[in-house]
Design a protein around this motif. Structure first.
Motif, short mmCIF file in Angstrom:
data_model
loop_
_atom_site.label_atom_id
_atom_site.label_comp_id
_atom_site.label_asym_id
_atom_site.label_seq_id
_atom_site.Cartn_x
_atom_site.Cartn_y
_atom_site.Cartn_z
N VAL A 80 57.60 -105.71 -0.81
CA VAL A 80 58.71 -104.84 -0.45
C VAL A 80 58.50 -104.52 1.02
O VAL A 80 57.50 -103.92 1.39
CB VAL A 80 58.73 -103.54 -1.30
CG1 VAL A 80 59.87 -102.62 -0.85
CG2 VAL A 80 58.83 -103.86 -2.79
N VAL A 81 59.43 -104.97 1.86
CA VAL A 81 59.31 -104.80 3.30
C VAL A 81 60.37 -103.81 3.76
O VAL A 81 61.57 -104.06 3.60
CB VAL A 81 59.49 -106.15 4.04
CG1 VAL A 81 59.37 -105.96 5.54
CG2 VAL A 81 58.48 -107.17 3.53
N GLU A 82 59.91 -102.68 4.30
CA GLU A 82 60.82 -101.62 4.73
C GLU A 82 61.24 -101.83 6.18
O GLU A 82 60.42 -102.17 7.03
CB GLU A 82 60.14 -100.26 4.59
CG GLU A 82 61.04 -99.09 4.92
CD GLU A 82 60.37 -97.76 4.62
OE1 GLU A 82 61.09 -96.81 4.32
OE2 GLU A 82 59.12 -97.67 4.69
N PHE A 83 62.54 -101.62 6.43
CA PHE A 83 63.12 -101.73 7.77
C PHE A 83 63.57 -100.34 8.21
O PHE A 83 64.59 -99.84 7.73
CB PHE A 83 64.30 -102.70 7.77
CG PHE A 83 63.92 -104.10 7.38
CD1 PHE A 83 63.40 -104.98 8.31
CD2 PHE A 83 64.09 -104.52 6.07
CE1 PHE A 83 63.05 -106.26 7.93
CE2 PHE A 83 63.74 -105.80 5.70
CZ PHE A 83 63.21 -106.68 6.62
N PRO A 84 62.81 -99.69 9.10
CA PRO A 84 63.18 -98.35 9.57
C PRO A 84 64.58 -98.34 10.18
O PRO A 84 64.94 -99.25 10.93
CB PRO A 84 62.11 -98.03 10.62
CG PRO A 84 60.94 -98.88 10.23
CD PRO A 84 61.55 -100.14 9.69
N GLY A 85 65.34 -97.32 9.82
CA GLY A 85 66.69 -97.19 10.32
C GLY A 85 67.62 -98.29 9.83
O GLY A 85 68.68 -98.50 10.40
N SER A 86 67.20 -99.00 8.79
CA SER A 86 67.97 -100.13 8.23
C SER A 86 68.24 -101.21 9.28
O SER A 86 69.17 -101.97 9.16
CB SER A 86 69.29 -99.63 7.62
OG SER A 86 69.03 -98.80 6.53
N MET A 138 67.47 -104.59 10.83
CA MET A 138 66.83 -105.88 10.59
C MET A 138 67.18 -106.80 11.75
O MET A 138 68.34 -107.10 11.98
CB MET A 138 67.34 -106.48 9.29
CG MET A 138 66.97 -105.67 8.08
SD MET A 138 67.61 -106.42 6.59
CE MET A 138 67.97 -104.95 5.65
N THR A 139 66.16 -107.23 12.48
CA THR A 139 66.40 -108.10 13.63
C THR A 139 66.52 -109.56 13.22
O THR A 139 67.07 -110.36 13.97
CB THR A 139 65.27 -107.97 14.65
OG1 THR A 139 64.06 -108.46 14.05
CG2 THR A 139 65.10 -106.54 15.12
N GLY A 140 65.97 -109.90 12.08
CA GLY A 140 65.98 -111.28 11.64
C GLY A 140 64.85 -112.11 12.21
O GLY A 140 64.73 -113.30 11.93
N GLU A 141 63.99 -111.50 13.00
CA GLU A 141 62.91 -112.22 13.67
C GLU A 141 61.98 -112.95 12.69
O GLU A 141 61.52 -114.05 12.96
CB GLU A 141 62.10 -111.25 14.53
CG GLU A 141 60.99 -111.90 15.31
CD GLU A 141 60.23 -110.90 16.17
OE1 GLU A 141 59.16 -111.27 16.67
OE2 GLU A 141 60.69 -109.77 16.35
N LEU A 145 74.33 -107.79 6.05
CA LEU A 145 73.15 -107.43 6.83
C LEU A 145 73.38 -107.49 8.33
O LEU A 145 72.55 -107.05 9.10
CB LEU A 145 71.97 -108.32 6.45
CG LEU A 145 71.44 -108.10 5.03
CD1 LEU A 145 70.35 -109.10 4.71
CD2 LEU A 145 70.91 -106.68 4.87
N GLY A 146 74.50 -108.04 8.75
CA GLY A 146 74.80 -108.08 10.17
C GLY A 146 74.73 -109.48 10.72
O GLY A 146 74.10 -110.37 10.14
N ALA A 147 75.38 -109.68 11.84
CA ALA A 147 75.48 -111.01 12.45
C ALA A 147 74.14 -111.54 12.95
O ALA A 147 73.94 -112.74 13.03
CB ALA A 147 76.49 -110.97 13.58
N GLU A 148 73.22 -110.64 13.32
CA GLU A 148 71.94 -111.10 13.88
C GLU A 148 71.00 -111.65 12.82
O GLU A 148 69.97 -112.22 13.13
CB GLU A 148 71.25 -109.98 14.68
CG GLU A 148 70.75 -108.81 13.86
CD GLU A 148 71.81 -107.74 13.60
OE1 GLU A 148 71.47 -106.76 12.94
OE2 GLU A 148 72.95 -107.89 14.03
#
Length: 149
Positions: A18-24, A26-29, A67-70
């Motif tokens: 389970v990987v948490e992304f602060p502030g939701s 996600m950079t996709g890196e 999740l966004g374009a990035e």
């Protein structure tokens, strides 16, 4: 049972993260690296689910397309073996801070499958297992340095 799990005796160990992304955010890196592990047949993605925890504590699922374009995760669209149940998603949601999102990934360790099959054929079984988080290793090393210093 899914076709993906039709022969459990042939499978390698299965893990989850389970990987948490602060502030939701996600950079996709990391996703190209995940895809590389799949392409090289080191792991096989069995389930991939994204969730978000609102400020009021409500946990909801997030569609990959939202999740966004990035972040392009269309390659994982439909990755579901049904191993993850609502109880698992609820438990992951409890671990999140409000306003954050998380990815829940269940994966088979393909690299370990031949070893696991050999152990099962010989009658061996795993009686304990675990994972040491990098943060715990760093804290342990810091403690050792502090004692030596």
């Amino acid at each position: 049972m899914s076709d993906d799990l039709s022969d459990l005796d042939e499978m390698g160990p299965v893990d989850y993260l389970v990987v948490e992304f602060p502030g939701s955010r996600m950079t996709g890196e990391g996703f190209p690296l995940l895809l590389d592990l799949v392409d090289r047949r080191i792991i096989r993605i069995l389930d991939l689910v994204f969730i978000r925890k609102d400020a009021d504590g409500t946990v909801s699922g997030v569609e990959l397309k939202d999740l966004g374009a990035e972040v392009d995760l269309t390659v994982f669209e439909g990755a579901s073996s049904d191993l993850l149940g609502q109880d698992d998603i609820d438990e992951a949601g409890r671990a999140l801070d409000p306003g954050n999102a998380a990815g829940i990934i269940v994966y088979e360790n393909l690299w370990a499958a031949p070893f696991a099959r050999a152990m099962r054929r010989s009658g061996a079984q795993v009686v304990a297992g675990g994972r040491i988080p990098v943060q715990a290793l760093l804290a342990s090393l810091d403690a050792v340095e502090a004692e030596a210093g």
